[in-house]
Motif scaffolding. Structure first.
Motif, PDB file in Angstrom:
ATOM      1  N   SER A 105       0.824  -1.217   0.000  1.00 48.38           N
ATOM      2  CA  SER A 105       0.000   0.000   0.000  1.00 48.38           C
ATOM      3  C   SER A 105       0.855   1.263   0.000  1.00 48.38           C
ATOM      4  O   SER A 105       0.378   2.335  -0.383  1.00 48.38           O
ATOM      5  N   LEU A 106       2.119   1.153   0.426  1.00 49.59           N
ATOM      6  CA  LEU A 106       2.992   2.321   0.527  1.00 49.59           C
ATOM      7  C   LEU A 106       3.874   2.519  -0.700  1.00 49.59           C
ATOM      8  O   LEU A 106       4.360   3.616  -0.948  1.00 49.59           O
ATOM      9  N   LEU A 107       4.105   1.447  -1.452  1.00 45.09           N
ATOM     10  CA  LEU A 107       4.978   1.513  -2.617  1.00 45.09           C
ATOM     11  C   LEU A 107       4.246   0.954  -3.837  1.00 45.09           C
ATOM     12  O   LEU A 107       3.415   0.055  -3.686  1.00 45.09           O
ATOM     13  N   PRO A 108       4.543   1.459  -5.034  1.00 41.28           N
ATOM     14  CA  PRO A 108       3.825   1.023  -6.237  1.00 41.28           C
ATOM     15  C   PRO A 108       4.354  -0.311  -6.768  1.00 41.28           C
ATOM     16  O   PRO A 108       4.785  -0.428  -7.923  1.00 41.28           O
ATOM     17  N   THR A 109       4.333  -1.325  -5.924  1.00 46.01           N
ATOM     18  CA  THR A 109       4.785  -2.653  -6.304  1.00 46.01           C
ATOM     19  C   THR A 109       4.149  -3.664  -5.376  1.00 46.01           C
ATOM     20  O   THR A 109       3.627  -3.298  -4.311  1.00 46.01           O
ATOM     21  N   ASP A 110       4.157  -4.924  -5.769  1.00 44.31           N
ATOM     22  CA  ASP A 110       3.519  -5.971  -4.976  1.00 44.31           C
ATOM     23  C   ASP A 110       4.547  -6.728  -4.149  1.00 44.31           C
ATOM     24  O   ASP A 110       5.653  -7.031  -4.613  1.00 44.31           O
ATOM     25  N   PHE A 111       4.171  -7.038  -2.914  1.00 44.09           N
ATOM     26  CA  PHE A 111       4.978  -7.873  -2.025  1.00 44.09           C
ATOM     27  C   PHE A 111       4.204  -9.149  -1.719  1.00 44.09           C
ATOM     28  O   PHE A 111       3.006  -9.102  -1.442  1.00 44.09           O
ATOM     29  N   ASP A 112       4.906 -10.275  -1.748  1.00 41.35           N
ATOM     30  CA  ASP A 112       4.344 -11.544  -1.304  1.00 41.35           C
ATOM     31  C   ASP A 112       4.847 -11.851   0.101  1.00 41.35           C
ATOM     32  O   ASP A 112       5.864 -11.307   0.546  1.00 41.35           O
TER      33      ASP A 112
END
Length: 227
Positions: A105-112
């Protein structure tokens, strides 16, 4: 626009694999191409395993930060038209599902979310990361050595530091577009670490050969959104 994330890197480990350039290109899409190391005919991919303390949104004080384990796959690339250096990140993982949601939600990328196992034994540290059906792991220890191995694509520790730490914006695919995160450390010096065992299912599938490994400690780091 997300505000970015900051923290203090307690430990950052880069385990590097040399890969044929045309093979690296198979995991990249326009306008990115594999970045050659010097005139070696090889590109480089890294497994980056990081323990970050005081992790928090940029607008919050250090006292509200948390400790997060992170891992990424990094493919060093260049923009075909302009030639700018960059990094393609096909996967990012963190040590809990909650942290994955917050960071996404804080960065424009996905974390798994991934499972991290760290164990110290006989003066060596083992770190293993598991997610879905993939795995990355390394057994390492600190060393006083300040040179790289003869078969490395890097000719010195300094050249490796420049290539790996000043690589430009990190891009990931979000839907069908690239979104960027810029990693901004307060210093970029790397130190060699001694590896007794390593594994990367991702770079193994690309025919990657282990090349080198470096560590960093006690580095202030910020992740800033880039478009």
């Amino acid at each position: 626009m997300p505000s970015g994330v900051c923290g203090v890197v307690e430990r950052r480990l880069l385990v590097n694999y040399r890969v044929e350039l045309d093979v690296l290109d198979t995991v990249l899409t326009d306008p990115l191409r594999g970045r050659e190391v010097g005139d070696t005919g090889k590109g480089v991919g890294s497994v980056c395993i990081t323990r970050v303390e005081d992790t928090r949104p940029g607008f919050l004080p250090e006292s509200l930060g948390v400790t997060v384990e992170m891992a990424t796959h990094r493919v060093y690339a260049r923009v075909e038209d302009g030639g700018d250096h960059c990094v393609y990140v096909p996967w990012r993982g963190v040590s809990s599902r909650f942290h994955a949601l917050v960071l996404s939600s804080l960065l424009p990328t996905d974390f798994d979310s991934a499972d991290f196992l760290t164990e110290d034994r006989d003066g060596a540290r083992q770190v293993r990361v598991d997610w879905d059906s993939d795995v990355a792991g390394v057994v390492f220890r600190d060393t006083d050595r300040d040179t790289v191995d003869d078969d490395s694509v890097f000719y010195s520790v300094e050249s490796a530091s420049t290539f790996l730490c000043e690589a430009g914006v990190e891009y990931a695919m979000t839907g069908d577009v690239y979104t960027g995160v810029e990693t901004c450390p307060d210093r970029t010096d790397l130190k060699p670490v001694e590896i007794s065992d390593e594994r990367s299912s991702y770079f193994g599938k690309l025919g990657g050969e282990f090349d080198s490994a470096f560590g960093m400690t006690d580095v202030e780091l910020a992740w800033e959104p880039r478009r």
